[in-house]
Design a protein around this motif. Sequence first.
Motif, PDB file in Angstrom:
ATOM      1  N   VAL A  91       1.426  -4.830   8.216  1.00  0.00           N
ATOM      2  CA  VAL A  91       0.680  -4.583   6.815  1.00  0.00           C
ATOM      3  C   VAL A  91       1.000  -3.065   6.630  1.00  0.00           C
ATOM      4  CG1 VAL A  91      -1.413  -4.049   8.199  1.00  0.00           C
ATOM      5  CG2 VAL A  91      -1.606  -4.393   5.712  1.00  0.00           C
ATOM      6  N   SER A  92       1.076  -2.852   5.330  1.00  0.00           N
ATOM      7  CA  SER A  92       1.376  -1.184   5.012  1.00  0.00           C
ATOM      8  C   SER A  92       0.267  -0.468   5.240  1.00  0.00           C
ATOM      9  CB  SER A  92       1.836  -1.131   3.445  1.00  0.00           C
ATOM     10  OG  SER A  92       0.436  -1.165   2.700  1.00  0.00           O
ATOM     11  N   PRO A  93       0.483   0.905   5.550  1.00  0.00           N
ATOM     12  CA  PRO A  93      -0.592   1.856   5.745  1.00  0.00           C
ATOM     13  C   PRO A  93      -1.673   1.844   4.731  1.00  0.00           C
ATOM     14  CG  PRO A  93       1.512   2.855   6.130  1.00  0.00           C
ATOM     15  CD  PRO A  93       1.679   1.704   5.568  1.00  0.00           C
ATOM     16  N   ARG A  94      -1.275   1.713   3.172  1.00  0.00           N
ATOM     17  CA  ARG A  94      -2.313   1.671   2.250  1.00  0.00           C
ATOM     18  C   ARG A  94      -3.128   0.470   2.347  1.00  0.00           C
ATOM     19  NH1 ARG A  94       1.719   4.868   0.000  1.00  0.00           N
ATOM     20  NH2 ARG A  94       0.974   6.759  -0.833  1.00  0.00           N
ATOM     21  N   ALA A  95      -2.510  -0.626   2.595  1.00  0.00           N
ATOM     22  CA  ALA A  95      -3.241  -2.049   2.542  1.00  0.00           C
ATOM     23  C   ALA A  95      -4.181  -2.051   3.886  1.00  0.00           C
ATOM     24  CB  ALA A  95      -2.277  -3.096   2.581  1.00  0.00           C
ATOM     25  N   VAL A 140      -1.651   9.259   2.664  1.00  0.00           N
ATOM     26  CA  VAL A 140      -0.586   8.493   3.658  1.00  0.00           C
ATOM     27  C   VAL A 140       0.559   9.320   3.896  1.00  0.00           C
ATOM     28  CG1 VAL A 140       1.115   6.451   3.624  1.00  0.00           C
ATOM     29  CG2 VAL A 140      -1.370   6.296   3.190  1.00  0.00           C
ATOM     30  N   SER A 141       1.007  10.081   2.703  1.00  0.00           N
ATOM     31  CA  SER A 141       2.036  10.940   2.783  1.00  0.00           C
ATOM     32  C   SER A 141       1.779  12.076   3.812  1.00  0.00           C
ATOM     33  CB  SER A 141       2.443  11.534   1.328  1.00  0.00           C
ATOM     34  OG  SER A 141       1.540  12.074   1.065  1.00  0.00           O
ATOM     35  N   THR A 142       0.772  12.453   3.727  1.00  0.00           N
ATOM     36  CA  THR A 142       0.425  13.510   4.726  1.00  0.00           C
ATOM     37  C   THR A 142       0.566  13.255   6.260  1.00  0.00           C
ATOM     38  OG1 THR A 142      -1.024  14.839   3.174  1.00  0.00           O
ATOM     39  CG2 THR A 142      -1.329  15.472   5.237  1.00  0.00           C
ATOM     40  N   ILE A 143      -0.343  12.176   6.474  1.00  0.00           N
ATOM     41  CA  ILE A 143       0.093  11.388   7.898  1.00  0.00           C
ATOM     42  C   ILE A 143       1.399  11.443   8.206  1.00  0.00           C
ATOM     43  CG2 ILE A 143      -0.549   9.338   9.189  1.00  0.00           C
ATOM     44  CD1 ILE A 143      -2.995   9.236   7.381  1.00  0.00           C
TER      45      ILE A 143
END
Length: 301
Positions: A287-291, A262-265
Amino acid sequence: MEGFAFVLYYSNMRSAVPAPAIRVYNLFGESGDLPDVVHCETIASRSVLHDWTLAVHRHARLHQVLLIERGGGEATLDGRVVPLRPMQIVNVPVGHVHGFRFEPDTQGWVLTIAAEILDEALLAAEGLRGALSRSAVVRGTPQIRATMKQIFAEHAARDFGRAHVLRALSSAMIGLVARALTGESGGNGTAESGLFRRFEALLEQHHLERWSVADYAKALSVTPTHLNRITRAATGDTASHLILNRLIREARRNLVYTNLPVSTIAYALGFDDPAYFSRVYAAATGVSPRAFRARLHGGEG
């Protein structure tokens, strides 16, 4: 701030009771993401569960096309109430508030297409996105009906090459719907629609550079106020909201189709702080990216 999971409409009159929230769903009554290339269901299959009335709501990332076969009722499209009759199509763009009251036993089809599929199919130079970005009820055609039936048959069959064929048929459908919409609105050739198409093209070129509304306005030789007027006329949305939505769509595509962290995105999309990116994404989608990625990889939920 734009992009939150609920859109609240408040009366100008003083009142102790706020107006009800307009719910954001993927499919009506559901919070899970679209699990397939497209989603196909009959009008009756969902409407009968709700006494043939679907309260006003909106879809954060989905575009819908309905085709009435028999029966009818009425559609509420961004506050307008429009009667529904046989052989009419209803175009419901991403984010537009809508609801339906169908006559009992109404027959027809509902095709739901994810925004990411539209991104793959729509080329800015062709001008289809502007036509498809208004909610409307227009007369259907035999070709639209035949294509809808093809999509439903392919969706149910699960044959080899299914996803590819569904993408191709859905692309044909949105082209036919755009043609019907422009046919009834007298075409899309005005100077203002041309300016909107130029804005769309610039958005495709520069969304990763995090251009502001002022940047796009400068490139188009108009004021930010005028640009917002153009985007509202074409889509009902502000330029800033369209810029945000394009960025979010790009984020979703990376989350779905790559294994990048997610950090790279976040950095690839021009965010200096991954945590801030996650907050922006969550505000826009609920919703969060990770979720979102975990739910996608963890099966239906």
